[in-house]
Design an enzyme around this catalytic site. Structure first.
Site, PDB file in Angstrom:
ATOM      1  N   LYS A  89       0.853  -1.189   0.000  1.00  0.00           N
ATOM      2  CA  LYS A  89       0.000   0.000   0.000  1.00  0.00           C
ATOM      3  C   LYS A  89       0.890   1.241   0.000  1.00  0.00           C
ATOM      4  CE  LYS A  89      -4.380   1.087   2.302  1.00  0.00           C
ATOM      5  NZ  LYS A  89      -5.140   0.903   3.527  1.00  0.00           N
TER       6      LYS A  89
HETATM    7  O1  G3P Z   1      -8.779   1.875   4.226  1.00  0.00           O
HETATM    8  C1  G3P Z   1      -8.659   3.197   4.653  1.00  0.00           C
HETATM    9  C2  G3P Z   1      -9.489   3.347   5.870  1.00  0.00           C
HETATM   10  O2  G3P Z   1      -8.923   2.611   6.888  1.00  0.00           O
HETATM   11  C3  G3P Z   1      -9.717   4.706   6.364  1.00  0.00           C
HETATM   12  O3  G3P Z   1     -10.866   4.613   7.125  1.00  0.00           O
HETATM   13  O4  G3P Z   1     -12.524   5.281   8.765  1.00  0.00           O
HETATM   14  O5  G3P Z   1     -10.098   5.885   9.085  1.00  0.00           O
HETATM   15  O6  G3P Z   1     -11.469   6.999   7.337  1.00  0.00           O
HETATM   16  P1  G3P Z   1     -11.254   5.775   8.140  1.00  0.00           P
END
Ligand code: G3P
Length: 220
Positions: A89
């Site tokens: 990633k």
């Molecule tokens: O895959 C990316 C994700 O983990 C971000 O999620 O909820 O932290 O915006 P969030």
């Protein structure tokens, strides 16, 4: 549409895998830190454990910490050696695009993360990213339309023929999953709560209760 779980929590990964619907895992440095995973040795070991839990052929995204080309390439190679499931990633920054193009050339699969615009998604695809990760929830958080971005990327990739898979990320709830499917996402990555949330409907509960009550009436 593939279902990935967005966590580094081994119990959640096991629970989703046992459900029989899990196609892969995404992690990020925040999710790893949440589980208290630190130090190169422990981090690589944790990724190996995740790969072993989900089994062969299920992609596990492992994020680089470096932000310069050489650092990202060195880290990405190390991560890719951990297990064949690993997808490196890489953040959507200048050196990140360069690193994705390099990884593409040497056959290492990548997930371009922190994507918030269609232009960024074009660059990721052009560099040969295996997955592009538009962050739906974080766009919604600033009162923009996260799902519109999935629709735009879908349209662009369809017209241009880019083969990069659209991985809808920062998914927060079951509705996001349904909307991402409608918008043409190839993959959704979400917390266990959002996956399990798809199960819920009051009419299912009421209907099941009635079926069981009627069965009992004649069967005791
Ligand atoms: O895959 C990316 C994700 O983990 C971000 O999620 O909820 O932290 O915006 P969030």
């Amino acid at each position: 549409m593939l279902f990935f779980i967005d966590t580094a929590n081994l119990d959640h990964i096991r629970e989703a895998a046992e459900l029989g619907i899990l196609d892969g895992v995404t992690t990020n440095p925040s999710l790893m830190a949440k589980e208290g995973i630190s130090g190169e040795k422990e981090i690589l070991k944790h990724y190996r454990t995740i790969c072993e839990i989900v089994g062969e052929g299920r992609d596990v995204s492992a994020e680089v910490i470096s932000t310069d080309f050489n650092g990202m390439v060195a880290e990405g190679k190390k991560l890719a050696e951990v297990h064949e499931n690993i997808v490196v990633k890489v953040p959507m920054i200048k050196d990140g695009v360069k690193a994705i193009a390099h990884f593409t050339e040497i056959g290492i699969r990548t997930n371009c993360t922190l994507v918030f615009s269609a232009g960024q998604a074009i660059l990721a695809a052009k560099a040969g990213a295996t997955y592009v990760s538009p962050f739906i929830g974080r766009i919604d958080d600033i009162s923009w339309d996260g799902m519109q971005l999935i629709e735009d990327i879908y349209k662009i990739y369809d017209i241009t023929g880019y083969e990069t898979a659209i991985l809808a990320a920062s998914i927060r709830n079951p509705l996001h999953i349904v909307q991402a499917a409608k918008a043409g996402a190839d993959v959704v990555t979400c917390p266990l709560s959002a996956i399990l949330g798809l199960l819920n409907h009051p009419l299912t509960d009421i209907g099941l209760e009635k079926f069981l009550a009627d069965y009992k009436k004649v069967n005791g």
